[in-house]
Write a protein that holds these residues in place. Structure first.
Motif, PDB file in Angstrom:
ATOM      1  N   LEU A  48       0.829  -1.207   0.000  1.00  0.00           N
ATOM      2  CA  LEU A  48       0.000   0.000   0.000  1.00  0.00           C
ATOM      3  C   LEU A  48       0.868   1.264   0.000  1.00  0.00           C
ATOM      4  CD1 LEU A  48      -2.821  -1.079   2.484  1.00  0.00           C
ATOM      5  CD2 LEU A  48      -2.982  -0.855  -0.008  1.00  0.00           C
ATOM      6  N   LEU A  49       2.018   1.202   0.655  1.00  0.00           N
ATOM      7  CA  LEU A  49       2.941   2.332   0.629  1.00  0.00           C
ATOM      8  C   LEU A  49       3.688   2.429  -0.699  1.00  0.00           C
ATOM      9  CD1 LEU A  49       4.670   2.183   4.145  1.00  0.00           C
ATOM     10  CD2 LEU A  49       2.965   3.844   3.366  1.00  0.00           C
ATOM     11  N   ALA A  50       3.898   1.287  -1.341  1.00  0.00           N
ATOM     12  CA  ALA A  50       4.762   1.246  -2.521  1.00  0.00           C
ATOM     13  C   ALA A  50       4.199   2.024  -3.697  1.00  0.00           C
ATOM     14  CB  ALA A  50       5.001  -0.211  -2.929  1.00  0.00           C
ATOM     15  N   GLY A  51       2.869   2.023  -3.867  1.00  0.00           N
ATOM     16  CA  GLY A  51       2.290   2.722  -5.013  1.00  0.00           C
ATOM     17  C   GLY A  51       2.615   4.201  -4.993  1.00  0.00           C
ATOM     18  N   ARG A  52       2.328   4.859  -3.896  1.00  0.00           N
ATOM     19  CA  ARG A  52       2.615   6.294  -3.770  1.00  0.00           C
ATOM     20  C   ARG A  52       4.127   6.546  -3.785  1.00  0.00           C
ATOM     21  NH1 ARG A  52       0.051  10.829  -1.433  1.00  0.00           N
ATOM     22  NH2 ARG A  52       1.217  12.649  -2.171  1.00  0.00           N
ATOM     23  N   THR A  53       4.883   5.663  -3.126  1.00  0.00           N
ATOM     24  CA  THR A  53       6.337   5.833  -3.093  1.00  0.00           C
ATOM     25  C   THR A  53       6.935   5.787  -4.492  1.00  0.00           C
ATOM     26  OG1 THR A  53       6.437   4.795  -0.901  1.00  0.00           O
ATOM     27  CG2 THR A  53       8.488   4.910  -2.138  1.00  0.00           C
ATOM     28  N   SER A  54       6.499   4.809  -5.290  1.00  0.00           N
ATOM     29  CA  SER A  54       7.058   4.684  -6.645  1.00  0.00           C
ATOM     30  C   SER A  54       6.611   5.826  -7.549  1.00  0.00           C
ATOM     31  CB  SER A  54       6.653   3.339  -7.261  1.00  0.00           C
ATOM     32  OG  SER A  54       5.270   3.295  -7.533  1.00  0.00           O
ATOM     33  N   ASP A  55       5.465   6.437  -7.254  1.00  0.00           N
ATOM     34  CA  ASP A  55       5.040   7.615  -8.011  1.00  0.00           C
ATOM     35  C   ASP A  55       5.911   8.832  -7.686  1.00  0.00           C
ATOM     36  OD1 ASP A  55       3.040   6.550  -9.556  1.00  0.00           O
ATOM     37  OD2 ASP A  55       1.436   7.002  -8.140  1.00  0.00           O
ATOM     38  N   ILE A  56       6.455   8.855  -6.469  1.00  0.00           N
ATOM     39  CA  ILE A  56       7.240  10.009  -6.042  1.00  0.00           C
ATOM     40  C   ILE A  56       8.723   9.854  -6.396  1.00  0.00           C
ATOM     41  CG2 ILE A  56       8.043  11.328  -4.025  1.00  0.00           C
ATOM     42  CD1 ILE A  56       5.353  10.685  -2.696  1.00  0.00           C
ATOM     43  N   GLY A 235      -4.793  12.171  -5.077  1.00  0.00           N
ATOM     44  CA  GLY A 235      -6.182  12.007  -5.502  1.00  0.00           C
ATOM     45  C   GLY A 235      -6.485  10.693  -6.197  1.00  0.00           C
ATOM     46  N   VAL A 236      -5.486   9.818  -6.276  1.00  0.00           N
ATOM     47  CA  VAL A 236      -5.699   8.565  -7.010  1.00  0.00           C
ATOM     48  C   VAL A 236      -6.697   7.664  -6.299  1.00  0.00           C
ATOM     49  CG1 VAL A 236      -4.584   6.404  -7.695  1.00  0.00           C
ATOM     50  CG2 VAL A 236      -3.514   8.577  -8.236  1.00  0.00           C
ATOM     51  N   LYS A 238      -9.241   8.439  -4.643  1.00  0.00           N
ATOM     52  CA  LYS A 238     -10.606   8.883  -4.945  1.00  0.00           C
ATOM     53  C   LYS A 238     -11.063   8.319  -6.284  1.00  0.00           C
ATOM     54  CE  LYS A 238     -11.736  13.185  -4.207  1.00  0.00           C
ATOM     55  NZ  LYS A 238     -11.834  14.655  -4.386  1.00  0.00           N
ATOM     56  N   GLU A 239     -10.168   8.360  -7.272  1.00  0.00           N
ATOM     57  CA  GLU A 239     -10.520   7.848  -8.599  1.00  0.00           C
ATOM     58  C   GLU A 239     -10.628   6.328  -8.622  1.00  0.00           C
ATOM     59  OE1 GLU A 239      -8.496   9.653 -12.011  1.00  0.00           O
ATOM     60  OE2 GLU A 239      -7.525  11.023 -10.603  1.00  0.00           O
ATOM     61  N   LEU A 240      -9.875   5.664  -7.740  1.00  0.00           N
ATOM     62  CA  LEU A 240      -9.905   4.203  -7.718  1.00  0.00           C
ATOM     63  C   LEU A 240     -11.061   3.648  -6.897  1.00  0.00           C
ATOM     64  CD1 LEU A 240      -6.201   3.012  -7.269  1.00  0.00           C
ATOM     65  CD2 LEU A 240      -7.748   2.352  -9.107  1.00  0.00           C
ATOM     66  N   ILE A 241     -11.309   4.238  -5.726  1.00  0.00           N
ATOM     67  CA  ILE A 241     -12.229   3.649  -4.764  1.00  0.00           C
ATOM     68  C   ILE A 241     -13.519   4.450  -4.611  1.00  0.00           C
ATOM     69  CG2 ILE A 241     -12.496   2.847  -2.394  1.00  0.00           C
ATOM     70  CD1 ILE A 241     -10.442   1.281  -3.951  1.00  0.00           C
ATOM     71  N   LEU A 242     -13.398   5.750  -4.367  1.00  0.00           N
ATOM     72  CA  LEU A 242     -14.573   6.540  -3.999  1.00  0.00           C
ATOM     73  C   LEU A 242     -15.448   6.898  -5.192  1.00  0.00           C
ATOM     74  CD1 LEU A 242     -12.941   8.928  -1.354  1.00  0.00           C
ATOM     75  CD2 LEU A 242     -14.179   6.778  -0.979  1.00  0.00           C
ATOM     76  N   ARG A 243     -14.842   7.354  -6.270  1.00  0.00           N
ATOM     77  CA  ARG A 243     -15.624   7.775  -7.437  1.00  0.00           C
ATOM     78  C   ARG A 243     -15.042   7.207  -8.731  1.00  0.00           C
ATOM     79  NH1 ARG A 243     -16.452  14.251  -6.012  1.00  0.00           N
ATOM     80  NH2 ARG A 243     -17.628  13.939  -4.067  1.00  0.00           N
ATOM     81  N   PRO A 244     -14.962   5.902  -8.849  1.00  0.00           N
ATOM     82  CA  PRO A 244     -14.402   5.335 -10.086  1.00  0.00           C
ATOM     83  C   PRO A 244     -15.390   5.434 -11.244  1.00  0.00           C
ATOM     84  CG  PRO A 244     -15.196   3.579  -8.675  1.00  0.00           C
ATOM     85  CD  PRO A 244     -15.355   4.863  -7.892  1.00  0.00           C
ATOM     86  N   THR A 245     -14.865   5.611 -12.433  1.00  0.00           N
ATOM     87  CA  THR A 245     -15.699   5.556 -13.626  1.00  0.00           C
ATOM     88  C   THR A 245     -16.083   4.097 -13.875  1.00  0.00           C
ATOM     89  OG1 THR A 245     -13.810   5.233 -15.099  1.00  0.00           O
ATOM     90  CG2 THR A 245     -14.443   7.531 -14.603  1.00  0.00           C
ATOM     91  N   PRO A 246     -17.094   3.831 -14.717  1.00  0.00           N
ATOM     92  CA  PRO A 246     -17.437   2.432 -15.020  1.00  0.00           C
ATOM     93  C   PRO A 246     -16.247   1.633 -15.540  1.00  0.00           C
ATOM     94  CG  PRO A 246     -19.186   3.890 -15.776  1.00  0.00           C
ATOM     95  CD  PRO A 246     -18.066   4.779 -15.314  1.00  0.00           C
ATOM     96  N   PRO A 383      -5.043   2.288 -16.012  1.00  0.00           N
ATOM     97  CA  PRO A 383      -4.593   3.483 -16.737  1.00  0.00           C
ATOM     98  C   PRO A 383      -3.292   4.013 -16.149  1.00  0.00           C
ATOM     99  CG  PRO A 383      -6.935   3.647 -16.191  1.00  0.00           C
ATOM    100  CD  PRO A 383      -6.400   2.454 -15.450  1.00  0.00           C
ATOM    101  N   LEU A 384      -2.531   4.767 -16.948  1.00  0.00           N
ATOM    102  CA  LEU A 384      -1.206   5.226 -16.555  1.00  0.00           C
ATOM    103  C   LEU A 384      -1.198   5.920 -15.201  1.00  0.00           C
ATOM    104  CD1 LEU A 384       1.785   5.755 -17.158  1.00  0.00           C
ATOM    105  CD2 LEU A 384       1.101   7.780 -18.466  1.00  0.00           C
ATOM    106  N   LYS A 385      -2.113   6.868 -14.991  1.00  0.00           N
ATOM    107  CA  LYS A 385      -2.093   7.661 -13.762  1.00  0.00           C
ATOM    108  C   LYS A 385      -2.521   6.858 -12.541  1.00  0.00           C
ATOM    109  CE  LYS A 385      -2.985  11.995 -16.212  1.00  0.00           C
ATOM    110  NZ  LYS A 385      -3.907  13.147 -16.391  1.00  0.00           N
ATOM    111  N   LEU A 386      -3.203   5.746 -12.763  1.00  0.00           N
ATOM    112  CA  LEU A 386      -3.680   4.926 -11.650  1.00  0.00           C
ATOM    113  C   LEU A 386      -2.861   3.651 -11.478  1.00  0.00           C
ATOM    114  CD1 LEU A 386      -7.544   5.094 -12.302  1.00  0.00           C
ATOM    115  CD2 LEU A 386      -6.128   6.684 -11.006  1.00  0.00           C
TER     116      LEU A 386
END
Length: 470
Positions: A48-56, A235-236, A238-246, A383-386
């Motif tokens: 769970l830490l690795a995703g944000r860490t690798s983005d940074i 904000g990822v 939010k896009e993945l869990i809270l308000r994902p597109t179909p 998707p790339l950003k997620l």
């Protein structure tokens, strides 16, 4: 890549070490279950830490961090004067495992071309298998050492390859997709030129990645300031869990589902508790137990090696359905063989042979499909950003299921017998086959940007129609 395999999974080593830990530290079954499973619970935290860490900090430096954590954990386990210290070492190593399992498939998928992505993205799993086989061999040879030394060397020796990996990965290029997402277009383009099959392919990939990152396709600046762009994972969730597109919801369901079923079908029970399973089937001598377990490692490595060449030719979907169908049959036979062996007190030779053959068959069909495809598929559908944090969520589910099986298997066998446990796994595998048949589209030969578009298409019927012809 072999070093990564030994670093990332010490399942092979622990399967043998636990036999001697029980004897040396006087632990019971519950303590052994906790010791084996705690690594995966801590890997959940790490993933769970690795995703944000690798983005940074990037994909490469995240792998370096994983290596350092695993090295520290291995040193603690190799010292291991008591159960609490051993448990602390497992936890530390587990965080490193979580980082590594998340970032390695993502890094491979992002740097590979579409025609070879299945091969490259499955290499980490192949190398994990080689690492497990190496662990089984280490068990066999180190088992001849004095009790208090043998198991500590089994666990502590992993510090050496993890140190090699920490330095070796720095010689590799950074992910071009990550660089472009940071606005470092010049660096990203130069790496694409290195890893693409032709200048034309490099240019096409460059244009597609820029569009996916929200950059003008005509922009060829060395560095672009990403104004109002979320390039570090903000904000990822939010896009993945809270308000994902179909489309994202479909991607999330498939990625989490394949990770769930990879371990819910019982592979960890065979890999981790192989010596105990074969002992209940009728093998009592320790050296013979370790030799039979080495056969499990050989089957796993051989068939994953075969799968790496089939993924980009046969396709993910066909291999996956064939694999899971074979798992249902093998698990059913294994459950039957173990039931007969235990009921006879281990005196039926044919039941012992059936149990061994069924266990080998289960590992083989798992390794040619569900094993490597889980990591390939989940690393390419987001998707790339997620992608980084989506993949980390998949690894988190993977580790939870791994921990669930490894921390409950011995108790489960006491409740419903060893054979009954594998009948249960066969039922779960049957459910998995139906899940994959109806929900997973084929991704063979498509670029990561085309796969993103595949899940965005309107109409589930259209996707199902493509699945039927895949």
């Amino acid at each position: 890549m072999f070093v990564f395999g030994y670093l990332c999974v010490d399942t092979g080593v622990m399967s043998g070490a636990m036999v001697f830990i029980e004897e040396d530290l006087k632990t019971n079954d519950v303590q052994i279950e906790v010791l084996t499973g705690i690594l995966n619970l801590c890997a959940l935290f790490g993933s769970l830490l690795a995703g944000r860490t690798s983005d940074i900090i990037g994909r490469r430096y995240t792998i370096v961090l994983a290596s350092i954590l695993f090295m520290l954990g291995s040193i603690l386990m190799g010292w291991g004067p008591s159960y609490p210290v051993l448990l602390t070492g497992r936890c530390t190593a587990g965080v490193g495992v979580g980082f590594a399992l998340m970032v390695a498939p993502v890094y491979s998928a992002e740097i590979a071309t579409a025609s070879h992505r299945g091969l490259l993205a499955s290499l980490p799993h192949l190398c994990i298998s080689i690492g497990i086989l190496t662990g089984y061999l280490v068990n066999y040879f180190f088992s001849k050492l004095p009790l208090h030394i043998g198991w500590r060397l089994m666990l502590g020796i992993a510090a050496v390859p993890s140190l090699v990996l920490a330095f070796g990965i720095l010689k590799m290029p950074e992910s071009p997709r990550w660089l472009i997402l940071q606005g470092r277009l010049g660096e990203g383009k130069r790496i694409l030129d290195l890893v693409s099959n032709s200048p034309e392919e490099s240019e096409i990939r460059f244009q597609d990645i820029k569009i996916a990152a929200g950059i003008d396709a005509k922009c060829n600046d060395e560095v672009v300031k990403m104004v109002n762009k979320k390039t570090h994972g903000e904000g990822v969730w939010k896009e993945l869990i809270l308000r994902p597109t179909p489309a994202v919801r479909r991607v999330l369901l498939t990625a989490l589902g394949i990770h769930f079923f990879q371990h819910a079908t019982g592979i960890e029970a065979v890999l981790l508790y192989g010596p105990k399973i074969f002992k209940r089937a009728g093998i009592t001598a320790k050296d013979k137990l370790f030799l039979v377990t080495i056969g499990v490692g050989i089957m796993k490595t051989t068939f994953i090696f075969t799968a790496t060449f089939l993924l980009d030719k046969v396709g993910r979907r066909k291999l996956l359905l064939t694999s899971v169908g074979g798992m249902v049959c093998a698990l059913t036979m294994l459950g039957f063989g173990l039931t007969m062996a235990q009921n006879s007190g281990g005196k039926l030779a044919w039941a012992l042979v059936l149990s061994i053959v069924s266990a080998y068959s289960f590992v083989a069909v798992f390794s040619i499909g569900l094993g490597p495809i889980t990591w390939v598929y989940s690393s390419e559908v987001f998707p790339l950003k997620l992608r980084a944090q989506g993949a980390s969520l998949g690894v988190a589910v993977n580790r939870v299921m791994n921990a669930t099986v490894s921390m409950s298997f011995l108790s489960l066998t006491k409740a419903i017998t060893t054979g009954g446990a594998f009948f249960m796994f066969a039922g779960v595998a049957a459910v998995a086959w139906n899940f994959f048949f109806f929900l997973l589209p084929e991704t063979k030969g498509k670029s990561l940007e085309e796969i993103e578009a595949l899940f965005q298409r309107d109409g589930d019927d259209k996707v199902r129609g493509e699945n039927a012809t895949a």
